[in-house]
Enzyme design. Structure first.
Site, PDB file in Angstrom:
ATOM      1  N   GLU A   1      -0.783  -3.715   1.900  1.00  0.00           N
ATOM      2  CA  GLU A   1      -1.533  -2.520   1.467  1.00  0.00           C
ATOM      3  C   GLU A   1      -1.728  -1.539   2.626  1.00  0.00           C
ATOM      4  O   GLU A   1      -2.760  -0.887   2.728  1.00  0.00           O
ATOM      5  CB  GLU A   1      -2.882  -2.909   0.840  1.00  0.00           C
ATOM      6  N   GLY A   2      -0.724  -1.444   3.472  1.00  0.00           N
ATOM      7  CA  GLY A   2      -0.814  -0.589   4.652  1.00  0.00           C
ATOM      8  C   GLY A   2      -1.283  -1.425   5.820  1.00  0.00           C
ATOM      9  O   GLY A   2      -2.417  -1.904   5.828  1.00  0.00           O
TER      10      GLY A   2
END
Length: 311
Positions: A175-176
């Site tokens: 998620e990053g």
């Protein structure tokens, strides 16, 4: 891993307009990143509970002050207690950051006025990279401390502590990555609305620090003093990074993004625990609630202030 179409037959359909996929993805990204941050909290808390249980059961050596016959549970060794307190304090801080982010998200959708929703949305945007990045880094650190408390048993599968470490490690990546969270915080979130959201957060932190210093309790007073010192440093760093965005130092700002995210999480976490200490002190003065629990909340905030904020 999953493979599609290795032997033919895989068909994909475009959803929405071509080349707009990244912007579409961000409709869910704040929620996804917060959920990953909370995963860091959850795995870390599980690691803490397992380490605590092991430390109460495992007997080795004689702790300073141990007067009973035979070896003492390792829980009574000062350095083991330090590690357990570090785990508990950081889990509590990260949980508070995630809940505060979730609250801002809810208020941004349901507040009665557009202005209140706008302010809450800015707070959510500012806190999201901290909730994701700091909480998952914390998860790795706390799970690692759990391995350390288990000693050699922590490094083998039969102990169970190593599983938490692996489970926590991935959350800093997806998620990053946390480097991306830090860059997002520095290059986008600090400069939103001319820096108003970060300024408002720092103002609230200063108010809490002052309230602690004026609370009439020596331990809470020192929590406020440490918080005030940390907020000053946090404010100075944030202001420098904001100025760097429009000057020739942007590369330096990006290089310092990850240390700044750690600073932001440390100070925000310390702030939430200080707020909890103030609330607990209020209950003690009013003789309401569980006194032992309230006293422990103040001690937890004090430990974080002296061992994390002091860094």
């Amino acid at each position: 891993t999953m493979s599609y179409g290795d032997t033919g037959g895989a068909i994909g359909w475009i959803i929405g307009e071509p080349n707009k996929g990244l912007s579409y993805m961000f409709t869910m990204m704040n929620s996804a990143r917060l959920n990953v941050g909370l995963q860091g909290v959850a795995v870390a808390d599980a690691a803490f509970q397992k380490a605590y249980e092991y430390a109460m059961d495992r007997k080795q050596g004689r702790a300073e002050g141990w007067t009973e016959a035979g070896p003492s549970p390792i829980f009574h060794h000062a350095d083991v207690r330090r590690m357990l307190m570090t785990m508990k304090a950081k889990v509590s801080a990260a949980r508070s950051i995630c809940h505060m982010t979730a609250l801002a998200s809810d208020v941004s959708e349901h507040a009665p006025t557009p202005e209140a929703r706008r302010i809450a949305k800015a707070r959510e945007e500012l806190l999201t990279p901290i909730a994701k990045g700091w909480s998952t880094d914390m998860g790795v650190e706390v799970a690692s401390l759990g391995v350390q408390i288990h000693g050699g048993m922590g490094f083998v599968e039969e102990g169970g502590a190593a599983q938490f470490y692996r489970d926590a490690r991935i959350a800093a990546i997806y998620e990053g990555t946390n480097g991306i969270q830090a860059i997002d915080l520095v290059s986008r979130k600090l400069t939103m609305d001319g820096g108003a959201p970060i300024a408002a957060l720092i103002e609230e932190m200063r108010a809490t620090a002052l309230a602690c210093e004026q609370a009439g309790n020596e331990q809470v007073k020192w929590i406020g003093k440490r918080l005030s010192e940390a907020v000053d440093i946090f404010s100075d760093a944030a202001n420098w990074l904001i100025r760097a965005q429009s000057g020739n130092a942007k590369r330096d700002a990006l290089a310092g993004a990850t240390p700044f995210l750690k600073l932001a999480g440390d100070v925000t976490g310390g702030w939430t625990l200080a707020k909890g200490a103030l609330a607990a002190l209020g209950h003690l003065k009013a003789k309401s609630g569980d006194a032992a629990y309230m006293t422990a909340r103040i001690s937890l905030a004090g430990f974080f202030a002296e061992n994390v904020l002091a860094q």
